[in-house]
Design a protein around this motif. Structure first.
Motif, mmCIF file in Angstrom:
data_model
loop_
_atom_site.group_PDB
_atom_site.id
_atom_site.type_symbol
_atom_site.label_atom_id
_atom_site.label_comp_id
_atom_site.label_asym_id
_atom_site.label_seq_id
_atom_site.Cartn_x
_atom_site.Cartn_y
_atom_site.Cartn_z
ATOM 1 N N GLN A 100 9.495 24.362 54.919
ATOM 2 C CA GLN A 100 8.093 24.019 55.004
ATOM 3 C C GLN A 100 7.429 24.215 53.645
ATOM 4 O O GLN A 100 7.859 25.058 52.843
ATOM 5 C CB GLN A 100 7.385 24.897 56.051
ATOM 6 N N VAL A 101 6.390 23.447 53.394
ATOM 7 C CA VAL A 101 5.619 23.625 52.166
ATOM 8 C C VAL A 101 5.118 25.064 52.095
ATOM 9 O O VAL A 101 4.607 25.615 53.069
ATOM 10 C CB VAL A 101 4.437 22.639 52.123
ATOM 11 N N GLY A 102 5.314 25.687 50.949
ATOM 12 C CA GLY A 102 4.925 27.086 50.771
ATOM 13 C C GLY A 102 6.064 28.055 50.917
ATOM 14 O O GLY A 102 5.937 29.236 50.532
ATOM 15 N N ASP A 103 7.208 27.603 51.477
ATOM 16 C CA ASP A 103 8.374 28.487 51.595
ATOM 17 C C ASP A 103 8.857 28.900 50.203
ATOM 18 O O ASP A 103 8.821 28.113 49.251
ATOM 19 C CB ASP A 103 9.528 27.774 52.311
ATOM 20 N N THR A 104 9.350 30.127 50.113
ATOM 21 C CA THR A 104 10.012 30.597 48.895
ATOM 22 C C THR A 104 11.508 30.444 49.094
ATOM 23 O O THR A 104 12.055 30.858 50.127
ATOM 24 C CB THR A 104 9.669 32.067 48.613
ATOM 25 N N VAL A 105 12.177 29.825 48.119
ATOM 26 C CA VAL A 105 13.603 29.530 48.267
ATOM 27 C C VAL A 105 14.377 29.992 47.041
ATOM 28 O O VAL A 105 13.843 30.075 45.931
ATOM 29 C CB VAL A 105 13.850 28.019 48.498
ATOM 30 N N LEU A 106 15.646 30.255 47.273
ATOM 31 C CA LEU A 106 16.594 30.630 46.224
ATOM 32 C C LEU A 106 17.565 29.473 46.053
ATOM 33 O O LEU A 106 18.004 28.869 47.035
ATOM 34 C CB LEU A 106 17.343 31.895 46.646
ATOM 35 N N GLY A 107 17.898 29.139 44.809
ATOM 36 C CA GLY A 107 18.829 28.047 44.587
ATOM 37 C C GLY A 107 19.477 28.110 43.224
ATOM 38 O O GLY A 107 19.147 28.961 42.396
ATOM 39 N N ASN A 108 20.414 27.193 43.000
ATOM 40 C CA ASN A 108 21.069 27.030 41.706
ATOM 41 C C ASN A 108 20.674 25.639 41.209
ATOM 42 O O ASN A 108 21.274 24.637 41.596
ATOM 43 C CB ASN A 108 22.579 27.155 41.856
ATOM 44 N N LEU A 109 19.637 25.591 40.381
ATOM 45 C CA LEU A 109 19.001 24.322 40.030
ATOM 46 C C LEU A 109 18.830 24.183 38.526
ATOM 47 O O LEU A 109 18.927 25.162 37.781
ATOM 48 C CB LEU A 109 17.620 24.217 40.701
ATOM 49 N N ASN A 110 18.547 22.941 38.106
ATOM 50 C CA ASN A 110 18.186 22.713 36.710
ATOM 51 C C ASN A 110 16.964 23.550 36.355
ATOM 52 O O ASN A 110 16.064 23.742 37.181
ATOM 53 C CB ASN A 110 17.851 21.238 36.481
ATOM 54 N N PHE A 111 16.928 24.000 35.105
ATOM 55 C CA PHE A 111 15.776 24.762 34.633
ATOM 56 C C PHE A 111 14.670 23.788 34.221
ATOM 57 O O PHE A 111 14.362 23.600 33.048
ATOM 58 C CB PHE A 111 16.172 25.673 33.479
ATOM 59 N N SER A 112 14.096 23.137 35.230
ATOM 60 C CA SER A 112 12.987 22.203 35.082
ATOM 61 C C SER A 112 11.856 22.697 35.974
ATOM 62 O O SER A 112 12.105 23.196 37.078
ATOM 63 C CB SER A 112 13.398 20.792 35.513
ATOM 64 N N GLU A 113 10.630 22.546 35.517
ATOM 65 C CA GLU A 113 9.517 23.106 36.278
ATOM 66 C C GLU A 113 9.441 22.528 37.686
ATOM 67 O O GLU A 113 9.071 23.227 38.630
ATOM 68 C CB GLU A 113 8.216 22.886 35.520
ATOM 69 N N TYR A 114 9.781 21.254 37.849
ATOM 70 C CA TYR A 114 9.831 20.618 39.166
ATOM 71 C C TYR A 114 11.211 20.013 39.375
ATOM 72 O O TYR A 114 11.779 19.400 38.465
ATOM 73 C CB TYR A 114 8.775 19.516 39.291
ATOM 74 N N VAL A 115 11.751 20.176 40.579
ATOM 75 C CA VAL A 115 13.062 19.636 40.910
ATOM 76 C C VAL A 115 13.008 19.060 42.326
ATOM 77 O O VAL A 115 12.466 19.697 43.236
ATOM 78 C CB VAL A 115 14.169 20.730 40.853
ATOM 79 N N VAL A 116 13.563 17.867 42.491
ATOM 80 C CA VAL A 116 13.751 17.304 43.822
ATOM 81 C C VAL A 116 15.185 17.595 44.248
ATOM 82 O O VAL A 116 16.140 17.227 43.547
ATOM 83 C CB VAL A 116 13.486 15.790 43.837
ATOM 84 N N VAL A 117 15.333 18.261 45.386
ATOM 85 C CA VAL A 117 16.647 18.700 45.850
ATOM 86 C C VAL A 117 17.082 17.823 47.018
ATOM 87 O O VAL A 117 16.505 17.901 48.111
ATOM 88 C CB VAL A 117 16.614 20.182 46.291
ATOM 89 N N PRO A 118 18.071 16.954 46.816
ATOM 90 C CA PRO A 118 18.509 16.072 47.901
ATOM 91 C C PRO A 118 18.928 16.855 49.142
ATOM 92 O O PRO A 118 19.756 17.756 49.065
ATOM 93 C CB PRO A 118 19.700 15.323 47.281
ATOM 94 N N LYS A 119 18.271 16.544 50.236
ATOM 95 C CA LYS A 119 18.552 17.167 51.537
ATOM 96 C C LYS A 119 18.404 18.692 51.518
ATOM 97 O O LYS A 119 18.904 19.379 52.404
ATOM 98 C CB LYS A 119 19.939 16.772 52.044
ATOM 99 N N GLY A 120 17.735 19.210 50.492
ATOM 100 C CA GLY A 120 17.560 20.661 50.386
ATOM 101 C C GLY A 120 18.870 21.396 50.241
ATOM 102 O O GLY A 120 18.975 22.586 50.598
ATOM 103 N N GLN A 121 19.875 20.717 49.673
ATOM 104 C CA GLN A 121 21.238 21.250 49.633
ATOM 105 C C GLN A 121 21.317 22.605 48.940
ATOM 106 O O GLN A 121 20.843 22.770 47.822
ATOM 107 C CB GLN A 121 22.162 20.266 48.927
ATOM 108 N N ASP A 122 21.895 23.556 49.642
ATOM 109 C CA ASP A 122 22.193 24.904 49.140
ATOM 110 C C ASP A 122 20.946 25.746 48.864
ATOM 111 O O ASP A 122 21.061 26.828 48.283
ATOM 112 C CB ASP A 122 23.062 24.855 47.880
ATOM 113 N N LEU A 123 19.775 25.290 49.260
ATOM 114 C CA LEU A 123 18.591 26.138 49.162
ATOM 115 C C LEU A 123 18.631 27.196 50.265
ATOM 116 O O LEU A 123 19.055 26.915 51.393
ATOM 117 C CB LEU A 123 17.310 25.316 49.300
ATOM 118 N N ILE A 124 18.186 28.389 49.944
ATOM 119 C CA ILE A 124 18.157 29.492 50.917
ATOM 120 C C ILE A 124 16.742 30.039 50.974
ATOM 121 O O ILE A 124 16.175 30.429 49.943
ATOM 122 C CB ILE A 124 19.128 30.615 50.504
ATOM 123 N N LYS A 125 16.161 30.075 52.149
ATOM 124 C CA LYS A 125 14.828 30.667 52.305
ATOM 125 C C LYS A 125 14.911 32.179 52.160
ATOM 126 O O LYS A 125 15.837 32.804 52.678
ATOM 127 C CB LYS A 125 14.228 30.311 53.675
#
Length: 349
Positions: A100-125
């Motif tokens: 949901q919008v506002g959730d805090t998530v942990l991930g392994n992502l590009n160091f870019s201020e904004y990132v679009v994550v396809p299907k929310g893959q590997d994000l952990i709330k």
């Protein structure tokens, strides 16, 4: 499911790019922070999630991802492209029912201020209501789990063990030492400044500690601070210190190979060669290296529950070294590699 504060669309923002393959110690100019434009949108029925980075983890292993040879088997950063690693982020757009919008998530992502994550893959709330969000990059994240796996599962720490840990004031080392104390061990740490040595003894509860930069003979330093020998050595530095440890191990000692930061920036033909390895035979030493990612799925839940209890009870304390602003990532990483940080190094975006 768009945020009322963020409607999406084309966004200009900053990202960290590998500018050059480091030769020796990484320089600030080996990394570049540049502006880019991203179409930050999530399409209907895509299950995609868009996030805004809050914190970036700074970890020594990034240096190995900047190399020309993939020794860790994790892939290499590519020159001219964004680098990536552990981040904590806030969901700003979502077409995924799990986020949901506002959730805090942990991930392994590009160091870019904004990132679009396809299907929310590997994000952990994660729950940032009880502890700072950045803790999930440290004591409740990969570095903390690394300490626990190395000490408990590989080192098999037990009450009465004599434990020695290097880079003891860093993200992993500070947790290793405090967990060892919880488990009833005697703990000695080494660090690279008098300030860090004081921190180890006064805040983190180490029984003893020393500044390796002021010791002319590491073997003598170990004999002075660990007169009863070493049962567990948690190695974060490799090189000359590891060699000296072999001369001070007890029968059946366990050596946990976690890192070798003293050798990361040294040319292959200049790296320190181990001279005292036969002691591992004579003392029946068990020596094992590991990559924590292989333990995450099975053990992160168990570790997080155990560590959360220690934090609430005050048995484990935690120190962060926070840099503000993504534009300061290159200097923060260079500082990490020269030991300027005290505690876990994170960048607040």
């Amino acid at each position: 499911m768009a945020s009322s504060q963020f409607e999406g669309g084309k966004v200009r923002h900053k990202q960290v790019v590998l500018a050059a393959i480091p030769k020796g110690m990484p320089k600030v100019t080996d990394l570049r922070v540049e502006e880019t434009e991203t179409d930050v949108v999530v399409q209907p029925d895509s299950n995609d999630v868009a996030v805004k980075l809050l914190y970036i983890s700074l970890d020594p292993y990034y240096r190995e991802l900047m190399a020309e040879e993939d020794l860790l088997g994790l892939g290499l950063y590519k020159k001219g492209e964004p680098i990536y690693g552990g981040v904590v982020a806030e969901v700003v757009l979502s077409d995924n029912p799990d986020f949901q919008v506002g959730d805090t998530v942990l991930g392994n992502l590009n160091f870019s201020e904004y990132v679009v994550v396809p299907k929310g893959q590997d994000l952990i709330k994660v729950d940032a209501s009880q502890v700072p969000a950045s803790y999930y990059l440290g004591v409740l994240g990969m570095p903390g789990l690394t300490a626990w796996v190395g000490l408990k599962l590989i080192g098999k720490a037990k009450a009465g063990d004599q434990v020695f840990v290097t880079a003891a004031a860093g993200a992993v080392g500070q947790v290793v030492g405090q967990l060892a104390k919880v488990y009833g061990c005697r703990v000695v740490g080494s660090a690279g400044s008098d300030e860090k040595v004081k921190l180890l003894k006064t805040e983190f509860g180490f029984d003893d500690a020393y500044n390796y930069k002021t010791e002319a003979d590491l073997d003598k330093a170990l004999k002075r601070h660990l007169p009863n020998g070493i049962d567990i050595y948690f190695d974060n530095v490799g090189g000359e210190t590891l060699d000296a440890v072999f001369k001070n191990v007890n029968m059946g000692a366990r050596i946990v190979l976690c890192g070798a930061i003293s050798q990361y920036n040294v040319a292959e033909d200049k790296r320190y060669g181990i001279k005292n390895l036969f002691s591992a035979v004579a003392k029946a030493v068990k020596m094992e290296g590991f990559l924590v990612g292989k333990y995450t799925a099975e053990h992160m839940g168990e570790y997080a529950t155990e560590m959360s209890g220690y934090l609430k009870e005050g048995k484990v304390k935690y120190r962060e070294h926070v840099t503000k602003g993504i534009e300061n990532f290159p200097s923060a990483f260079a500082g990490l590699m020269t030991g300027e940080n005290v505690g876990k190094s994170v960048l607040r975006v």
